[in-house]
Write a protein that holds these residues in place. Structure first.
Motif, PDB file in Angstrom:
ATOM      1  N   TYR A  90      40.362 -28.304   1.059  1.00 24.97           N
ATOM      2  CA  TYR A  90      41.625 -28.550   0.648  1.00 24.97           C
ATOM      3  C   TYR A  90      42.015 -29.037  -0.579  1.00 24.97           C
ATOM      4  CZ  TYR A  90      46.198 -31.061   1.155  1.00 24.97           C
ATOM      5  OH  TYR A  90      47.535 -31.437   0.940  1.00 24.97           O
ATOM      6  N   VAL A  91      41.407 -29.937  -0.975  1.00 23.74           N
ATOM      7  CA  VAL A  91      41.546 -30.483  -2.493  1.00 23.74           C
ATOM      8  C   VAL A  91      41.452 -29.619  -3.527  1.00 23.74           C
ATOM      9  CG1 VAL A  91      40.881 -32.362  -4.125  1.00 23.74           C
ATOM     10  CG2 VAL A  91      41.079 -32.901  -1.850  1.00 23.74           C
ATOM     11  N   ASP A  92      40.268 -28.832  -3.505  1.00 25.83           N
ATOM     12  CA  ASP A  92      40.248 -27.622  -4.607  1.00 25.83           C
ATOM     13  C   ASP A  92      41.009 -26.651  -4.296  1.00 25.83           C
ATOM     14  OD1 ASP A  92      38.458 -29.610  -5.451  1.00 25.83           O
ATOM     15  OD2 ASP A  92      36.485 -28.687  -4.599  1.00 25.83           O
ATOM     16  N   GLY A  93      41.756 -26.356  -3.074  1.00 21.44           N
ATOM     17  CA  GLY A  93      42.372 -25.301  -3.014  1.00 21.44           C
ATOM     18  C   GLY A  93      41.741 -23.619  -2.791  1.00 21.44           C
ATOM     19  N   LYS A  94      40.517 -23.889  -2.281  1.00 12.82           N
ATOM     20  CA  LYS A  94      39.657 -22.686  -2.083  1.00 12.82           C
ATOM     21  C   LYS A  94      40.083 -21.905  -0.778  1.00 12.82           C
ATOM     22  CE  LYS A  94      35.913 -24.741  -4.765  1.00 12.82           C
ATOM     23  NZ  LYS A  94      34.427 -24.890  -4.816  1.00 12.82           N
ATOM     24  N   ASP A  95      39.997 -20.735  -1.048  1.00  8.81           N
ATOM     25  CA  ASP A  95      40.534 -19.724   0.237  1.00  8.81           C
ATOM     26  C   ASP A  95      39.179 -19.331   0.958  1.00  8.81           C
ATOM     27  OD1 ASP A  95      43.255 -19.954  -0.823  1.00  8.81           O
ATOM     28  OD2 ASP A  95      43.237 -17.605  -1.564  1.00  8.81           O
ATOM     29  N   ALA A  96      39.523 -19.130   2.221  1.00  5.34           N
ATOM     30  CA  ALA A  96      38.352 -18.534   3.021  1.00  5.34           C
ATOM     31  C   ALA A  96      38.725 -18.263   4.369  1.00  5.34           C
ATOM     32  CB  ALA A  96      37.330 -19.848   3.248  1.00  5.34           C
ATOM     33  N   PHE A  97      37.929 -17.190   4.762  1.00  4.43           N
ATOM     34  CA  PHE A  97      38.206 -16.492   6.271  1.00  4.43           C
ATOM     35  C   PHE A  97      39.409 -15.846   6.365  1.00  4.43           C
ATOM     36  CE2 PHE A  97      35.839 -20.449   6.765  1.00  4.43           C
ATOM     37  CZ  PHE A  97      34.522 -20.015   7.073  1.00  4.43           C
ATOM     38  N   GLY A  98      40.389 -15.441   5.452  1.00  6.74           N
ATOM     39  CA  GLY A  98      41.535 -14.742   5.491  1.00  6.74           C
ATOM     40  C   GLY A  98      42.691 -15.530   5.989  1.00  6.74           C
ATOM     41  N   VAL A  99      42.305 -16.732   6.545  1.00  2.00           N
ATOM     42  CA  VAL A  99      43.297 -17.379   7.056  1.00  2.00           C
ATOM     43  C   VAL A  99      43.592 -18.913   6.249  1.00  2.00           C
ATOM     44  CG1 VAL A  99      43.346 -16.201   9.368  1.00  2.00           C
ATOM     45  CG2 VAL A  99      41.841 -18.259   8.901  1.00  2.00           C
ATOM     46  N   LEU A 100      42.756 -19.218   5.711  1.00  2.00           N
ATOM     47  CA  LEU A 100      42.639 -20.619   5.025  1.00  2.00           C
ATOM     48  C   LEU A 100      43.078 -20.187   3.488  1.00  2.00           C
ATOM     49  CD1 LEU A 100      39.489 -22.348   6.577  1.00  2.00           C
ATOM     50  CD2 LEU A 100      41.934 -22.720   7.025  1.00  2.00           C
ATOM     51  N   ASP A 101      44.298 -19.569   3.385  1.00  2.00           N
ATOM     52  CA  ASP A 101      44.882 -19.202   2.224  1.00  2.00           C
ATOM     53  C   ASP A 101      45.966 -20.130   1.354  1.00  2.00           C
ATOM     54  OD1 ASP A 101      46.633 -18.120   3.954  1.00  2.00           O
ATOM     55  OD2 ASP A 101      46.401 -16.166   3.548  1.00  2.00           O
ATOM     56  N   SER A 102      46.201 -21.112   2.174  1.00  2.00           N
ATOM     57  CA  SER A 102      47.294 -21.895   1.517  1.00  2.00           C
ATOM     58  C   SER A 102      46.944 -23.366   1.876  1.00  2.00           C
ATOM     59  CB  SER A 102      48.648 -21.360   2.297  1.00  2.00           C
ATOM     60  OG  SER A 102      48.821 -21.882   3.843  1.00  2.00           O
ATOM     61  N   ASP A 103      47.745 -24.296   1.164  1.00  2.00           N
ATOM     62  CA  ASP A 103      47.568 -25.551   1.227  1.00  2.00           C
ATOM     63  C   ASP A 103      47.858 -26.119   2.622  1.00  2.00           C
ATOM     64  OD1 ASP A 103      46.256 -26.005  -1.452  1.00  2.00           O
ATOM     65  OD2 ASP A 103      48.283 -26.773  -2.144  1.00  2.00           O
ATOM     66  N   ARG A 104      48.823 -25.651   3.189  1.00  2.00           N
ATOM     67  CA  ARG A 104      49.229 -26.014   4.396  1.00  2.00           C
ATOM     68  C   ARG A 104      48.050 -25.555   5.639  1.00  2.00           C
ATOM     69  NH1 ARG A 104      53.099 -22.989   8.452  1.00  2.00           N
ATOM     70  NH2 ARG A 104      53.702 -24.664   9.766  1.00  2.00           N
ATOM     71  N   ALA A 105      47.580 -24.326   5.442  1.00  2.00           N
ATOM     72  CA  ALA A 105      46.623 -23.621   6.400  1.00  2.00           C
ATOM     73  C   ALA A 105      45.462 -24.738   6.142  1.00  2.00           C
ATOM     74  CB  ALA A 105      46.221 -22.530   6.276  1.00  2.00           C
ATOM     75  N   ARG A 106      44.885 -24.924   5.255  1.00  2.00           N
ATOM     76  CA  ARG A 106      43.818 -25.888   4.717  1.00  2.00           C
ATOM     77  C   ARG A 106      43.973 -27.292   5.318  1.00  2.00           C
ATOM     78  NH1 ARG A 106      43.415 -22.253   0.416  1.00  2.00           N
ATOM     79  NH2 ARG A 106      44.758 -23.643  -0.891  1.00  2.00           N
ATOM     80  N   LEU A 107      45.286 -27.844   5.307  1.00  2.00           N
ATOM     81  CA  LEU A 107      45.658 -29.305   5.730  1.00  2.00           C
ATOM     82  C   LEU A 107      45.609 -29.247   7.026  1.00  2.00           C
ATOM     83  CD1 LEU A 107      46.666 -31.991   5.048  1.00  2.00           C
ATOM     84  CD2 LEU A 107      48.962 -31.084   5.095  1.00  2.00           C
ATOM     85  N   ILE A 108      46.275 -28.192   7.694  1.00  2.00           N
ATOM     86  CA  ILE A 108      46.109 -28.270   9.310  1.00  2.00           C
ATOM     87  C   ILE A 108      44.831 -28.128   9.996  1.00  2.00           C
ATOM     88  CG2 ILE A 108      46.852 -26.877  11.267  1.00  2.00           C
ATOM     89  CD1 ILE A 108      49.379 -26.074   9.612  1.00  2.00           C
ATOM     90  N   ARG A 109      43.968 -27.450   9.285  1.00  2.00           N
ATOM     91  CA  ARG A 109      42.569 -27.443   9.483  1.00  2.00           C
ATOM     92  C   ARG A 109      41.829 -28.713   9.636  1.00  2.00           C
ATOM     93  NH1 ARG A 109      37.474 -25.752   6.645  1.00  2.00           N
ATOM     94  NH2 ARG A 109      36.032 -25.095   8.299  1.00  2.00           N
ATOM     95  N   LEU A 110      42.057 -29.563   8.852  1.00  2.00           N
ATOM     96  CA  LEU A 110      41.758 -30.995   8.619  1.00  2.00           C
ATOM     97  C   LEU A 110      41.895 -31.747  10.021  1.00  2.00           C
ATOM     98  CD1 LEU A 110      42.574 -32.029   5.097  1.00  2.00           C
ATOM     99  CD2 LEU A 110      40.326 -31.151   5.902  1.00  2.00           C
ATOM    100  N   PHE A 111      42.896 -31.436  10.653  1.00  2.00           N
ATOM    101  CA  PHE A 111      43.302 -32.386  11.853  1.00  2.00           C
ATOM    102  C   PHE A 111      42.497 -31.820  13.046  1.00  2.00           C
ATOM    103  CE2 PHE A 111      46.840 -32.961   9.167  1.00  2.00           C
ATOM    104  CZ  PHE A 111      47.028 -34.486   8.900  1.00  2.00           C
ATOM    105  N   PHE A 112      42.076 -30.419  13.097  1.00  2.00           N
ATOM    106  CA  PHE A 112      40.749 -30.277  14.104  1.00  2.00           C
ATOM    107  C   PHE A 112      39.668 -30.826  14.097  1.00  2.00           C
ATOM    108  CE2 PHE A 112      44.273 -26.894  13.874  1.00  2.00           C
ATOM    109  CZ  PHE A 112      44.534 -26.631  15.308  1.00  2.00           C
ATOM    110  N   GLN A 113      39.188 -31.230  12.967  1.00  2.00           N
ATOM    111  CA  GLN A 113      37.712 -31.850  12.992  1.00  2.00           C
ATOM    112  C   GLN A 113      37.769 -33.053  14.199  1.00  2.00           C
ATOM    113  OE1 GLN A 113      35.903 -29.967  11.333  1.00  2.00           O
ATOM    114  NE2 GLN A 113      33.969 -31.024  11.287  1.00  2.00           N
ATOM    115  N   PRO A 114      38.733 -34.073  13.989  1.00  2.00           N
ATOM    116  CA  PRO A 114      38.688 -34.956  15.039  1.00  2.00           C
ATOM    117  C   PRO A 114      38.796 -34.382  16.623  1.00  2.00           C
ATOM    118  CG  PRO A 114      40.228 -35.604  13.462  1.00  2.00           C
ATOM    119  CD  PRO A 114      39.744 -34.401  13.131  1.00  2.00           C
TER     120      PRO A 114
END
Length: 141
Positions: A96-120
């Motif tokens: 998220y911090v480095d803004g690295k894209d992956a999987f074709g869906v983690l391609d924005s800061d918003r998508a990467r930020l939302i993903r962080l909430f799924f770990q808990p």
């Protein structure tokens, strides 16, 4: 604390779903998503990104299989998987911090930020579905 505790049918269904997800994710680390997973390895990790992806994929497959088949150690496996999810979380933060894209869906800061909430959610999922949380709470009584 007990290594095994009776779980409900719903818990077992969710545990099996999680184990299949872990086996699939581990396999994808070793094959078709290998480069995408490398994007999650923080630059400060002193190992090759490819080695980290391979090792974490192997660990994911082992934990997924253990979650599925090692009934008498289900609580311990649940705790190990929860700890694993905590240990890989810095990689998600770094992505998220480095803004690295992956999987074709983690391609924005918003998508990467939302993903962080799924770990808990994953941590709670494994602790609930294995009975680890219940076993820990009952050991405190």
């Amino acid at each position: 604390m007990k290594n095994y505790i009776e779980t409900t049918t719903l818990q077992n269904i969710f545990r099996i779903l999680l184990s299949v997800f872990m086996i699939y994710a581990g396999f994808s680390h070793l094959s078709f998503n290998r480069v995408d997973f490398q994007a999650q390895v923080p630059d400060w990790v002193p190992l090759s990104k490819d080695l980290v992806v391979i090792l974490s994929g192997i660990v994911e497959m082992i934990l997924g299989l253990a979650l599925l088949f090692w009934k008498n150690q289900r609580v311990n496996v649940g705790w190990f998987l929860a700890i694993f999810f905590v240990l890989i979380f810095p990689g998600n933060i770094a992505q998220y911090v480095d803004g690295k894209d992956a999987f074709g869906v983690l391609d924005s800061d918003r998508a990467r930020l939302i993903r962080l909430f799924f770990q808990p959610v994953l941590i709670a999922w494994v602790l609930w579905s294995t009975g680890a949380w219940t076993a820990w709470r009952s050991s405190k009584k």
